[in-house]
Design an enzyme around this catalytic site. Sequence first.
Site, PDB file in Angstrom:
ATOM      1  N   LYS A   1       1.812  -0.895  -6.060  1.00  0.00           N
ATOM      2  CA  LYS A   1       2.938  -0.899  -5.152  1.00  0.00           C
ATOM      3  C   LYS A   1       2.974  -2.204  -4.695  1.00  0.00           C
ATOM      4  O   LYS A   1       3.895  -2.902  -4.466  1.00  0.00           O
ATOM      5  CB  LYS A   1       2.378  -0.032  -3.950  1.00  0.00           C
ATOM      6  CG  LYS A   1       2.077   1.378  -4.100  1.00  0.00           C
ATOM      7  CD  LYS A   1       2.102   2.276  -2.901  1.00  0.00           C
ATOM      8  CE  LYS A   1       0.789   1.787  -2.118  1.00  0.00           C
ATOM      9  NZ  LYS A   1      -0.373   2.208  -2.718  1.00  0.00           N
TER      10      LYS A   1
ATOM     11  N   ARG B   1       1.638   7.429   5.047  1.00  0.00           N
ATOM     12  CA  ARG B   1       0.649   7.674   4.515  1.00  0.00           C
ATOM     13  C   ARG B   1       0.164   9.087   4.931  1.00  0.00           C
ATOM     14  O   ARG B   1      -1.023   9.681   4.383  1.00  0.00           O
ATOM     15  CB  ARG B   1      -0.649   6.846   4.725  1.00  0.00           C
ATOM     16  CG  ARG B   1      -1.104   6.011   3.568  1.00  0.00           C
ATOM     17  CD  ARG B   1      -2.109   5.110   3.834  1.00  0.00           C
ATOM     18  NE  ARG B   1      -3.062   4.404   3.271  1.00  0.00           N
ATOM     19  CZ  ARG B   1      -2.726   3.090   2.949  1.00  0.00           C
ATOM     20  NH1 ARG B   1      -1.657   2.547   3.235  1.00  0.00           N
ATOM     21  NH2 ARG B   1      -3.568   2.460   2.057  1.00  0.00           N
TER      22      ARG B   1
ATOM     23  N   ARG C   1      -8.722  -6.567  -9.162  1.00  0.00           N
ATOM     24  CA  ARG C   1      -8.147  -7.437  -8.003  1.00  0.00           C
ATOM     25  C   ARG C   1      -9.254  -8.460  -7.173  1.00  0.00           C
ATOM     26  O   ARG C   1      -8.880  -9.615  -6.838  1.00  0.00           O
ATOM     27  CB  ARG C   1      -7.631  -6.495  -7.037  1.00  0.00           C
ATOM     28  CG  ARG C   1      -6.848  -7.075  -5.913  1.00  0.00           C
ATOM     29  CD  ARG C   1      -5.838  -6.146  -5.114  1.00  0.00           C
ATOM     30  NE  ARG C   1      -6.414  -5.399  -4.299  1.00  0.00           N
ATOM     31  CZ  ARG C   1      -5.626  -4.361  -3.958  1.00  0.00           C
ATOM     32  NH1 ARG C   1      -4.371  -4.094  -4.116  1.00  0.00           N
ATOM     33  NH2 ARG C   1      -6.406  -3.187  -3.283  1.00  0.00           N
TER      34      ARG C   1
ATOM     35  N   ARG D   1     -10.604  -8.486  -0.069  1.00  0.00           N
ATOM     36  CA  ARG D   1     -10.690  -7.288   0.870  1.00  0.00           C
ATOM     37  C   ARG D   1     -11.922  -6.803   1.356  1.00  0.00           C
ATOM     38  O   ARG D   1     -12.745  -6.386   0.401  1.00  0.00           O
ATOM     39  CB  ARG D   1      -9.381  -6.531   0.619  1.00  0.00           C
ATOM     40  CG  ARG D   1      -8.170  -6.941   0.640  1.00  0.00           C
ATOM     41  CD  ARG D   1      -7.082  -6.037   0.300  1.00  0.00           C
ATOM     42  NE  ARG D   1      -7.250  -4.413   0.531  1.00  0.00           N
ATOM     43  CZ  ARG D   1      -6.275  -3.646   0.323  1.00  0.00           C
ATOM     44  NH1 ARG D   1      -5.245  -4.014  -0.283  1.00  0.00           N
ATOM     45  NH2 ARG D   1      -6.591  -2.477   0.894  1.00  0.00           N
TER      46      ARG D   1
ATOM     47  N   ARG E   1     -10.937   5.633   0.224  1.00  0.00           N
ATOM     48  CA  ARG E   1      -9.581   5.286  -0.022  1.00  0.00           C
ATOM     49  C   ARG E   1      -8.917   6.531  -0.725  1.00  0.00           C
ATOM     50  O   ARG E   1      -7.759   7.134  -0.388  1.00  0.00           O
ATOM     51  CB  ARG E   1      -9.208   3.860  -0.292  1.00  0.00           C
ATOM     52  CG  ARG E   1      -9.597   3.033   0.874  1.00  0.00           C
ATOM     53  CD  ARG E   1     -10.004   1.645   0.234  1.00  0.00           C
ATOM     54  NE  ARG E   1      -8.625   1.021  -0.323  1.00  0.00           N
ATOM     55  CZ  ARG E   1      -8.407  -0.017  -0.992  1.00  0.00           C
ATOM     56  NH1 ARG E   1      -9.575  -0.712  -1.450  1.00  0.00           N
ATOM     57  NH2 ARG E   1      -7.406  -0.264  -1.364  1.00  0.00           N
TER      58      ARG E   1
HETATM   59  P1  AMP Z   1      -3.566  -0.922   1.976  1.00  0.00           P
HETATM   60  O1  AMP Z   1      -3.559  -2.271   1.889  1.00  0.00           O
HETATM   61  O2  AMP Z   1      -2.155  -0.262   1.936  1.00  0.00           O
HETATM   62  O3  AMP Z   1      -4.244  -0.291   0.807  1.00  0.00           O
HETATM   63  O4  AMP Z   1      -3.922  -0.520   3.402  1.00  0.00           O
HETATM   64  C1  AMP Z   1      -5.280  -0.739   3.758  1.00  0.00           C
HETATM   65  C2  AMP Z   1      -6.048  -0.188   4.858  1.00  0.00           C
HETATM   66  O5  AMP Z   1      -5.273  -0.318   6.016  1.00  0.00           O
HETATM   67  C3  AMP Z   1      -5.967   1.565   4.523  1.00  0.00           C
HETATM   68  O6  AMP Z   1      -7.111   1.941   3.765  1.00  0.00           O
HETATM   69  C4  AMP Z   1      -5.950   2.094   5.796  1.00  0.00           C
HETATM   70  O7  AMP Z   1      -7.353   1.921   6.606  1.00  0.00           O
HETATM   71  C5  AMP Z   1      -5.229   1.055   6.685  1.00  0.00           C
HETATM   72  N1  AMP Z   1      -3.661   1.602   6.486  1.00  0.00           N
HETATM   73  C6  AMP Z   1      -2.689   0.952   5.991  1.00  0.00           C
HETATM   74  N2  AMP Z   1      -1.470   1.724   6.167  1.00  0.00           N
HETATM   75  C7  AMP Z   1      -1.863   2.661   6.722  1.00  0.00           C
HETATM   76  C8  AMP Z   1      -1.033   3.878   7.231  1.00  0.00           C
HETATM   77  N3  AMP Z   1       0.147   4.183   7.009  1.00  0.00           N
HETATM   78  N4  AMP Z   1      -1.727   4.885   7.863  1.00  0.00           N
HETATM   79  C9  AMP Z   1      -2.926   4.785   8.076  1.00  0.00           C
HETATM   80  N5  AMP Z   1      -3.684   3.739   7.755  1.00  0.00           N
HETATM   81  C10 AMP Z   1      -3.281   2.766   7.091  1.00  0.00           C
END
Ligand code: AMP
Length: 193
Positions: free
Chosen positions: A13, A88, A127, A139, A150
């Site tokens: 994404k 999400r 990554r 990360r 996740r």
């Molecule tokens: P991402 O970078 O999109 O993989 O997000 C990293 C982490 O941020 C996720 O594993 C969640 O802990 C938190 N996070 C990001 N976006 C959301 C969302 N829309 N709702 C809840 N938690 C989120």
Amino acid sequence: MRLILLGPPGAGKGTQAARLVEKHGIPQLSTGDMLRAAVKAGTPVGLQAKAVMESGGLVSDEIVVGIIADRIQEADARKGFILDGFPRTVAQAQALDAMLAKNAMKLDAIVELKVDENALLARIEKRARETLEAGGTVRADDNPEAFKKRLDAYRAQTAPVSGYYAGKGALKTVDGMAPIDAVTKALDAALAG
Ligand code: AMP
């Protein structure tokens, strides 16, 4: 153009969103990036989100909905935006519908990147490796243990979001297993059609 990119962690994404930013001149609104910035800056939201993010769980709907509600009103988002990592949960999707209606905004497309789950962990590990090689910071949740959580969160809470939009006849899907350039092409075609 207002667009949502859906797909599991590691689906690509972020990579595809960056290309769409270039092409369409609209910002990528990644709740993950915004939350990581909040954690780094030590804001109240960051302090609340840090532990749950590191473990691979989801931050509360209330926090992320608040972040997006503010962000879509900023000047650079007036022309459009790409939502990456939001919504999400179905509750977030419903809250998004309400805030878009309130701002007289409409979504132009919701596209899901379909990826074989067996390929995801390898992508996340790649990554992390490439980030290290480039001298960056990996990360905190790009490790096998947090990744498993996740993926669990994705299956239980985020996969139903695709059903939510499919039920409205608004979901398009693109094969996210293809090479990056081919995914970009397929995405462009889905957005044009
Ligand atoms: P991402 O970078 O999109 O993989 O997000 C990293 C982490 O941020 C996720 O594993 C969640 O802990 C938190 N996070 C990001 N976006 C959301 C969302 N829309 N709702 C809840 N938690 C989120």
